[in-house]
Design an enzyme around this catalytic site. Structure first.
Site, PDB file in Angstrom:
ATOM      1  N   ALA A 105     -28.005   0.443  20.365  1.00 41.50           N
ATOM      2  CA  ALA A 105     -28.921   0.910  20.799  1.00 41.50           C
ATOM      3  C   ALA A 105     -29.133  -0.342  22.121  1.00 41.50           C
ATOM      4  O   ALA A 105     -29.188  -0.695  23.385  1.00 41.50           O
ATOM      5  CB  ALA A 105     -30.281   1.145  20.188  1.00 41.50           C
ATOM      6  N   ASP A 124     -33.030   4.039  17.155  1.00 41.48           N
ATOM      7  CA  ASP A 124     -33.908   4.478  15.730  1.00 41.48           C
ATOM      8  C   ASP A 124     -35.132   4.214  16.214  1.00 41.48           C
ATOM      9  O   ASP A 124     -36.048   4.610  14.641  1.00 41.48           O
ATOM     10  CB  ASP A 124     -32.984   4.230  14.882  1.00 41.48           C
ATOM     11  CG  ASP A 124     -31.361   4.820  14.562  1.00 41.48           C
ATOM     12  OD1 ASP A 124     -31.643   5.542  14.991  1.00 41.48           O
ATOM     13  OD2 ASP A 124     -30.828   4.436  13.638  1.00 41.48           O
ATOM     14  N   ARG A 172     -17.520   1.936  13.310  1.00 46.57           N
ATOM     15  CA  ARG A 172     -18.757   1.467  13.735  1.00 46.57           C
ATOM     16  C   ARG A 172     -18.639  -0.069  13.967  1.00 46.57           C
ATOM     17  O   ARG A 172     -19.344  -0.285  15.601  1.00 46.57           O
ATOM     18  CB  ARG A 172     -20.441   1.626  12.853  1.00 46.57           C
ATOM     19  CG  ARG A 172     -21.829   1.374  13.232  1.00 46.57           C
ATOM     20  CD  ARG A 172     -22.358   1.299  12.659  1.00 46.57           C
ATOM     21  NE  ARG A 172     -22.718   2.680  12.240  1.00 46.57           N
ATOM     22  CZ  ARG A 172     -23.795   3.659  12.982  1.00 46.57           C
ATOM     23  NH1 ARG A 172     -24.418   3.027  13.277  1.00 46.57           N
ATOM     24  NH2 ARG A 172     -24.312   4.598  12.309  1.00 46.57           N
ATOM     25  N   TYR A 222     -13.727  11.717   8.135  1.00 47.16           N
ATOM     26  CA  TYR A 222     -12.383  12.306   9.437  1.00 47.16           C
ATOM     27  C   TYR A 222     -11.868  10.799   9.519  1.00 47.16           C
ATOM     28  O   TYR A 222     -12.334   9.766   9.125  1.00 47.16           O
ATOM     29  CB  TYR A 222     -13.765  12.878  11.083  1.00 47.16           C
ATOM     30  CG  TYR A 222     -14.861  12.054  11.219  1.00 47.16           C
ATOM     31  CD1 TYR A 222     -14.183  10.479  11.488  1.00 47.16           C
ATOM     32  CD2 TYR A 222     -16.001  12.697   9.901  1.00 47.16           C
ATOM     33  CE1 TYR A 222     -15.818   9.697  11.406  1.00 47.16           C
ATOM     34  CE2 TYR A 222     -16.637  11.644  10.510  1.00 47.16           C
ATOM     35  CZ  TYR A 222     -16.825  10.457  11.068  1.00 47.16           C
ATOM     36  OH  TYR A 222     -17.828   9.516  11.389  1.00 47.16           O
TER      37      TYR A 222
END
Length: 390
Positions: A15, A285, A103, A207
């Site tokens: 963010a 978040d 990430r 995945y």
């Protein structure tokens, strides 16, 4: 207009870095304060769906995203105990980009993008308190330093100091679910498919990452015992193996290779009632924490960043721009949070309810596959950049 405005962003996660680039590209003088000594993202895999990919492209980072991400072909829901495919969703039918990323790789792309746009990143700036009132936002660091911000953006996550200054403290609710996460070297020829193995009271998602070199695993179990809300705890791998001991052999083989799984408790935090005030606003978040069962945390942060930067650049007074941002985002974010909560329940069905649900999903997949994906058009078709799906 943002040109020449000084903006302080608290937090250098998805963010914070995405809003830093969005603001800097519009002419703002952006400083990002990060408490860590280096930008080193913990965690493992995440998914960028078309709604998030559109923002990355608009930020000029679409090519970098494509280089780092692995294009996803499908999502499969499978019975954990038999391995049978309950439902396969062909993601090519959506016409958008779905990507699997580590990430840390997304953070690297956003960090380079924020710096390239002119944002300043200041490390080792732990903010202990945010003071809001009839004065510019003030931040008190762990060393006692007091900083003043012209405009303050709180991208400081679940335990946001800016959210607390706006809303006070609210205790989160333990969902009675815990999650283990790990990555493994992937076997050759791993398919670019997200697989969800479902069982009574638990499920496992896997995945590929990094061009198929890694396999990402997140395993969730319902339990009464509390687990700390942290990304850095480790657990005995035997506990993970026991939880999924009746799943198919391929799942058990993956879990047998995990030596130090990370463990965290899943807590439900309310969406903040107040996202802005006194020259400060929150996003990601900090504003709307979500459980990880819809893979939308990073995508919501990207959408927030774009909408917030556009609102501030529209020329309105700062608090009016912040109010427009919350109006634009709040209903959608609440819907996503609620949908993620529902997914957790659906994955964990047992007995007759599970049999009936799986039978219905198989029928939909066989006779009306487009109808299945159509149920997610509100999510993936939403376009904060071009306006489609708003």
């Amino acid at each position: 207009m943002l040109k020449g405005r000084k903006v302080t962003v608290l937090g250098a996660g998805v963010a914070g870095l995405s809003v830093a680039r969005a603001l800097a590209l519009r002419g703002a003088e952006v400083t990002v304060l990060e408490q860590a000594p280096e930008i080193r993202e913990v965690g493992a895999g995440l998914q960028i769906s078309p709604n998030g990919a559109r923002v990355m492209s608009a930020l000029g980072l679409g090519s970098a995203l494509g280089r780092e991400g692995l294009r996803a072909e499908a999502v499969e829901l499978r019975d954990g105990e038999s391995g049978a495919v309950v439902l396969r969703m062909d993601l090519a039918r959506t016409g958008g980009d779905f990507l699997f990323l580590h990430r840390a790789d997304l953070i690297d792309v956003l960090l380079e993008g924020a710096r390239e746009a002119g944002a300043t990143i200041r490390l080792l700036k732990q903010v202990d308190e945010v003071r809001l009132g009839a004065h510019p936002p003030r931040l008190v660091t762990a060393l006692g330093e007091e900083l003043e911000a012209e405009i303050l953006i709180g991208a400081d996550g679940l335990h946001s100091k800016v959210r607390t200054a706006l809303n006070g403290t609210v205790a989160p609710f333990f969902t009675h679910q815990v999650a283990w996460r790990a990555t493994l070297p992937a076997e050759p020829g791993i398919a670019p498919v997200a697989q969800v193995f479902m069982g009574p009271g638990r499920h496992l998602v896997t995945y590929p990452l990094r061009g198929g070199r890694l396999r990402n695993i997140v395993a969730v179990e319902e339990r009464r015992r509390w687990a700390e809300e942290s990304w850095s705890l480790t657990d005995d791998p035997l506990a993970l193996r026991i939880a999924f001991e009746d799943f198919v052999p391929e799942v058990r083989r993956w879990l047998d290779r995990i030596e130090r799984p990370n463990l965290w408790g899943l807590f439900r935090h309310p969406v903040a009632p107040r996202w802005h005030g006194h020259g400060a606003a929150i996003l990601g978040d900090a504003a709307h924490p979500t459980l990880p069962f819809l893979a939308q945390g990073a995508n919501m942060a990207l959408e927030d960043a774009w909408v917030l930067a556009e609102a501030l650049d529209a020329g309105a007074e700062v608090d009016s721009a912040f109010a427009a941002y919350q109006r634009s985002r709040e209903v959608r974010c609440r819907r996503i949070v609620d949908a993620a909560n529902s997914n957790a329940r659906n994955y964990h069905l047992s007995g007759l309810r599970r049999d009936v649900a799986h039978l219905g999903l198989r029928a939909l997949g066989k006779f009306a596959p487009d109808r299945v994906l159509g149920r997610f058009e509100w999510l993936y078709g939403h376009d904060v950049v071009g306006g489609a799906g708003k």
